[in-house]
Design a protein around this motif. Structure first.
Motif, PDB file in Angstrom:
ATOM      1  N   TYR A   1       0.796  -1.231   0.000  1.00 30.57           N
ATOM      2  CA  TYR A   1       0.000   0.000   0.000  1.00 30.57           C
ATOM      3  C   TYR A   1       0.827   1.279   0.000  1.00 30.57           C
ATOM      4  O   TYR A   1       0.253   2.378   0.051  1.00 30.57           O
ATOM      5  CB  TYR A   1      -0.944   0.018   1.215  1.00 30.57           C
ATOM      6  N   SER A   2       2.135   1.198  -0.005  1.00 30.00           N
ATOM      7  CA  SER A   2       3.060   2.344   0.042  1.00 30.00           C
ATOM      8  C   SER A   2       3.120   2.921   1.456  1.00 30.00           C
ATOM      9  O   SER A   2       2.489   2.402   2.386  1.00 30.00           O
ATOM     10  CB  SER A   2       2.670   3.425  -0.963  1.00 30.00           C
TER      11      SER A   2
ATOM     12  N   VAL B   1      -0.944   5.801   3.798  1.00 27.30           N
ATOM     13  CA  VAL B   1      -2.134   4.951   3.843  1.00 27.30           C
ATOM     14  C   VAL B   1      -3.237   5.637   4.637  1.00 27.30           C
ATOM     15  O   VAL B   1      -3.029   6.673   5.285  1.00 27.30           O
ATOM     16  CB  VAL B   1      -1.821   3.587   4.492  1.00 27.30           C
TER      17      VAL B   1
ATOM     18  N   THR C   1      -6.027   0.950   3.541  1.00 30.74           N
ATOM     19  CA  THR C   1      -6.053   1.128   2.097  1.00 30.74           C
ATOM     20  C   THR C   1      -5.092   2.253   1.737  1.00 30.74           C
ATOM     21  O   THR C   1      -4.710   3.058   2.594  1.00 30.74           O
ATOM     22  CB  THR C   1      -7.480   1.450   1.599  1.00 30.74           C
ATOM     23  N   GLN C   2      -4.703   2.312   0.496  1.00 28.90           N
ATOM     24  CA  GLN C   2      -3.760   3.343   0.064  1.00 28.90           C
ATOM     25  C   GLN C   2      -4.450   4.695  -0.018  1.00 28.90           C
ATOM     26  O   GLN C   2      -5.608   4.787  -0.426  1.00 28.90           O
ATOM     27  CB  GLN C   2      -3.161   2.982  -1.299  1.00 28.90           C
TER      28      GLN C   2
END
Length: 365
Positions: free
Chosen positions: A115-116, A119, A168-169
């Motif tokens: 997700y990087s 977030v 979630t991103q």
């Protein structure tokens, strides 16, 4: 497998956000959760990012979209397709004591890889959500985010052990390159001023949960928080606070929340805790900040620029006296003396300003 379509209801909803509602069974069919964002597309190639909610009063196979969402679709649209955003349920890890005060949050490496570093964590039962900047934890843990107890309170997890967190991103910035550059330049300038202001005046930054404001406040640019939180931030009533969310900032005067009428602005479950986590702002400000929904967590601090301007009358006389003294002792009759005057002004003026603002600085340091 073919993506199912959902017939639009005769009447849209009139909420002030991009939103789509479906039957709970259809929510499972889309494979998403309440309060998450999905992509809604029509058969003409138009799409819009909407928050999805379940509504048992809507028939299966139908979808009710907000008027704002409908305006982004083709007027001839009769049905829509819904595409879910990637997400997963996340486990909470207990952070180390030394990590609690850091501006970032540790997470397991698999979460960041998927997700990087930027977030959003959401309580899908209440809709309370907050953005986090992650950093990888160097161990073998999996599917964990190490958030502290205060974050748990903000997300309303500690009261209900059955509530689950979704990760979630954060949405990707789809602005043009010019707007991105302008935004980065503004952000750099604001951060520079913030660093200088912190040295002269100081601040405490606190994460608070967005809520409604009193109905009679809606037409005014004001915010309301609990008196204890106002004191913690180091501000007096009618002084300005900076409210930041997702790279956007607004400044609003702060007023005290009437602790005897808290139920007028949010549903009271735990009056003491909830009132200390709350900041109420008008609908226009929520729109300006692109707040997705009530319960979104924002960052709040006092406006150092406002305090500097407020105390400018205390600073003028000492600065004028300093400059007058410098010009009396060093005559501006040569280039060398002019350079000395400039050096003295540049080096001593900040010290005078720093000393004059010691009272404001002592409130937070």
């Amino acid at each position: 497998m073919e993506t199912p379509s959902y017939t639009l209801t005769d009447k849209p909803s009139f909420v002030a956000r991009y939103q789509i509602e479906v039957h709970p069974d259809d929510l499972q069919q889309v494979k998403t959760e309440n309060y998450l964002f999905v992509t809604v597309a029509d058969e003409f190639g138009n799409d819009v990012r909407c928050m999805i909610l379940s509504n048992p009063t809507i028939q299966r196979g139908q979808a009710k979209v907000s008027k704002r969402c409908l305006q982004r679709l083709d007027p001839k649209t009769k049905s829509v397709f819904i595409y879910a955003t990637e997400f997963q349920f996340i486990n909470r890890g207990i952070p180390k004591v030394d990590d609690i005060k850091k501006k970032f949050v540790y997470a397991s490496a698999d979460v960041i890889e998927k997700y990087s570093n930027n977030v959003e964590i959401i309580n899908v039962k209440t809709g309370f959500r907050m953005k986090l900047q992650l950093r990888a934890r160097k161990d073998d843990t999996m599917n964990k985010v190490f958030i502290n107890r205060y974050h748990m309170l903000l997300l309303d997890i500690e009261k209900d052990s059955h509530s689950r967190l979704v990760i979630t991103q954060s949405p990707i910035d789809s602005s043009s390159m010019t707007r991105k550059i302008i935004r980065k330049v503004k952000s750099f300038c604001a951060d520079t001023v913030k660093v200088i202001g912190n040295w002269f005046i100081g601040y405490r930054e606190l994460e608070l949960r967005i809520g409604y404001i009193y109905p009679f406040d809606e037409s005014h640019n004001v915010s309301r928080i609990h008196p204890n939180i106002r004191k913690f931030l180091g501000v007096d009533e009618n002084e300005r606070v900076v409210i930041a969310y997702n790279g956007k900032r607004v400044k609003l005067p702060i007023l005290d929340l009437d602790t005897k009428h808290i139920e007028e602005v949010f549903k009271v479950e735990d009056e003491f805790t909830d009132s200390h986590l709350y900041i109420g702002i008008p609908a226009t400000t929520r729109s300006e900040l692109d707040i997705p929904n009530i319960g979104t967590v924002v960052k709040v601090r006092r406006s150092m620029k406002f305090l500097l301007m407020k105390h400018i009358n205390k600073l003028i006389l000492p600065i004028i006296a300093l400059w007058f003294t410098i010009f009396n002792f060093v005559k501006a009759d040569s280039l060398e003396n002019i350079v000395k005057i400039i050096i003295l002004i540049v080096t001593i003026s900040p010290i005078v300003i720093f000393a004059s603002l010691s009272v404001e600085r002592s409130k937070v340091k």
